[in-house]
Design a protein around this motif. Structure first.
Motif, PDB file in Angstrom:
ATOM      1  N   GLY A   1       5.547  97.304  37.943  1.00  0.00           N
ATOM      2  CA  GLY A   1       6.494  97.053  39.014  1.00  0.00           C
ATOM      3  C   GLY A   1       6.012  95.883  39.852  1.00  0.00           C
ATOM      4  N   THR A   2       6.927  95.002  40.197  1.00  0.00           N
ATOM      5  CA  THR A   2       6.585  93.875  41.061  1.00  0.00           C
ATOM      6  C   THR A   2       7.109  94.168  42.455  1.00  0.00           C
ATOM      7  N   TYR A   3       6.327  93.784  43.452  1.00  0.00           N
ATOM      8  CA  TYR A   3       6.736  94.078  44.822  1.00  0.00           C
ATOM      9  C   TYR A   3       6.098  93.097  45.778  1.00  0.00           C
ATOM     10  N   GLY A   4       6.700  92.980  46.942  1.00  0.00           N
ATOM     11  CA  GLY A   4       6.209  92.051  47.936  1.00  0.00           C
ATOM     12  C   GLY A   4       5.310  92.690  48.973  1.00  0.00           C
ATOM     13  N   ILE A   5       5.602  93.925  49.365  1.00  0.00           N
ATOM     14  CA  ILE A   5       4.838  94.548  50.444  1.00  0.00           C
ATOM     15  C   ILE A   5       4.100  95.795  49.956  1.00  0.00           C
ATOM     16  N   ALA A   6       4.818  96.782  49.456  1.00  0.00           N
ATOM     17  CA  ALA A   6       4.182  98.026  49.036  1.00  0.00           C
ATOM     18  C   ALA A   6       4.956  98.662  47.891  1.00  0.00           C
ATOM     19  N   ALA A   7       4.226  99.167  46.925  1.00  0.00           N
ATOM     20  CA  ALA A   7       4.857  99.812  45.769  1.00  0.00           C
ATOM     21  C   ALA A   7       5.241 101.251  46.063  1.00  0.00           C
ATOM     22  N   SER A   8       4.563 101.864  47.030  1.00  0.00           N
ATOM     23  CA  SER A   8       4.777 103.270  47.362  1.00  0.00           C
ATOM     24  C   SER A   8       4.598 104.104  46.100  1.00  0.00           C
ATOM     25  N   LYS A   9       5.540 104.961  45.786  1.00  0.00           N
ATOM     26  CA  LYS A   9       5.435 105.828  44.615  1.00  0.00           C
ATOM     27  C   LYS A   9       6.465 105.446  43.555  1.00  0.00           C
ATOM     28  N   ALA A  10       6.808 104.177  43.488  1.00  0.00           N
ATOM     29  CA  ALA A  10       7.863 103.727  42.582  1.00  0.00           C
ATOM     30  C   ALA A  10       7.532 104.001  41.119  1.00  0.00           C
ATOM     31  N   ILE A  11       6.298 103.753  40.698  1.00  0.00           N
ATOM     32  CA  ILE A  11       5.934 103.976  39.291  1.00  0.00           C
ATOM     33  C   ILE A  11       5.934 105.473  38.990  1.00  0.00           C
ATOM     34  N   GLU A  12       5.468 106.277  39.941  1.00  0.00           N
ATOM     35  CA  GLU A  12       5.501 107.730  39.761  1.00  0.00           C
ATOM     36  C   GLU A  12       6.943 108.221  39.616  1.00  0.00           C
ATOM     37  N   LEU A  13       7.852 107.719  40.439  1.00  0.00           N
ATOM     38  CA  LEU A  13       9.271 108.069  40.341  1.00  0.00           C
ATOM     39  C   LEU A  13       9.836 107.642  38.992  1.00  0.00           C
ATOM     40  N   PHE A  14       9.481 106.433  38.546  1.00  0.00           N
ATOM     41  CA  PHE A  14       9.957 105.939  37.253  1.00  0.00           C
ATOM     42  C   PHE A  14       9.461 106.847  36.128  1.00  0.00           C
ATOM     43  N   SER A  15       8.211 107.260  36.204  1.00  0.00           N
ATOM     44  CA  SER A  15       7.639 108.161  35.209  1.00  0.00           C
ATOM     45  C   SER A  15       8.395 109.488  35.179  1.00  0.00           C
ATOM     46  N   ASP A  16       8.713 110.021  36.343  1.00  0.00           N
ATOM     47  CA  ASP A  16       9.493 111.260  36.416  1.00  0.00           C
ATOM     48  C   ASP A  16      10.847 111.098  35.748  1.00  0.00           C
ATOM     49  N   LYS A  17      11.488 109.962  35.967  1.00  0.00           N
ATOM     50  CA  LYS A  17      12.815 109.718  35.382  1.00  0.00           C
ATOM     51  C   LYS A  17      12.719 109.556  33.859  1.00  0.00           C
ATOM     52  N   ILE A  18      11.628 108.991  33.374  1.00  0.00           N
ATOM     53  CA  ILE A  18      11.441 108.893  31.918  1.00  0.00           C
ATOM     54  C   ILE A  18      11.296 110.289  31.334  1.00  0.00           C
ATOM     55  N   GLU A  19      10.537 111.147  31.989  1.00  0.00           N
ATOM     56  CA  GLU A  19      10.410 112.530  31.507  1.00  0.00           C
ATOM     57  C   GLU A  19      11.760 113.223  31.489  1.00  0.00           C
ATOM     58  N   GLU A  20      12.561 113.025  32.511  1.00  0.00           N
ATOM     59  CA  GLU A  20      13.902 113.605  32.562  1.00  0.00           C
ATOM     60  C   GLU A  20      14.769 113.100  31.415  1.00  0.00           C
ATOM     61  N   ALA A  21      14.534 111.838  31.009  1.00  0.00           N
ATOM     62  CA  ALA A  21      15.325 111.240  29.932  1.00  0.00           C
ATOM     63  C   ALA A  21      14.799 111.636  28.545  1.00  0.00           C
ATOM     64  N   GLY A  22      13.723 112.417  28.499  1.00  0.00           N
ATOM     65  CA  GLY A  22      13.243 112.898  27.214  1.00  0.00           C
ATOM     66  C   GLY A  22      11.925 112.338  26.764  1.00  0.00           C
ATOM     67  N   GLY A  23      11.282 111.510  27.587  1.00  0.00           N
ATOM     68  CA  GLY A  23      10.014 110.886  27.190  1.00  0.00           C
ATOM     69  C   GLY A  23       8.823 111.667  27.623  1.00  0.00           C
TER      70      GLY A  23
END
Length: 109
Positions: free
Chosen positions: A87-109
C-alpha cells in the motif's frame, strides 16, 4: 515457488502513478507482470493461473482504495494462493493492509 517459470501477476490501481511504479519494480524483481485492474473491472469473474499474486494500491482515508476491495471479489480462485500486497500512502497506513487481508479471506483466499 518457481519464479523462473511462473509469471506472477501484480495487480495494481493507481491514482497518481506511485502504485504503478512500485508494482512495476516489484514485478521486475520477481519475474512478474503488472496488470492494471481498471482494465478488468468490467469482467464478472477473474481466474488467476499462477500460484502467487500481488496487489499494489494507494491507501485512501486509512484503508485500501475501494476499487481494490471490489476487484478482489471478482477473483474466483484465491484459495491456496500465496498473496502479497503493498500500500502506498502519504501520512499513515493505519490498518489498511490488515483490512485488505481480511477482505481477501472473505473472498476465499
Amino acid at each position: 515457488m518457481n519464479y523462473e517459470k511462473e509469471k506472477i501477476p501484480v495487480y495494481y490501481f493507481t491514482g497518481t502513478g506511485n502504485s504503478m511504479f512500485i508494482a512495476r519494480d516489484v514485478a521486475r524483481e520477481i519475474n512478474g507482470e503488472i496488470v492494471n485492474i481498471a482494465s478488468l473491472m468490467k469482467e464478472d469473474e477473474i481466474f488467476v493461473e499462477s500460484d502467487s499474486l500481488g496487489f499494489c494500491f494507494p491507501i485512501y482515508d486509512f484503508k485500501p482504495a475501494q476499487i481494490m476491495l471490489d476487484f478482489i471479489k471478482k477473483i474466483k480462485n484465491l484459495e491456496n494462493k500465496y498473496i502479497f500486497a503493498f500500500g502506498t500512502y502519504g501520512i499513515a497506513a493505519s490498518k489498511a493492509i490488515e483490512l485488505f487481508s481480511d477482505k481477501i479471506e472473505e473472498a476465499g483466499g
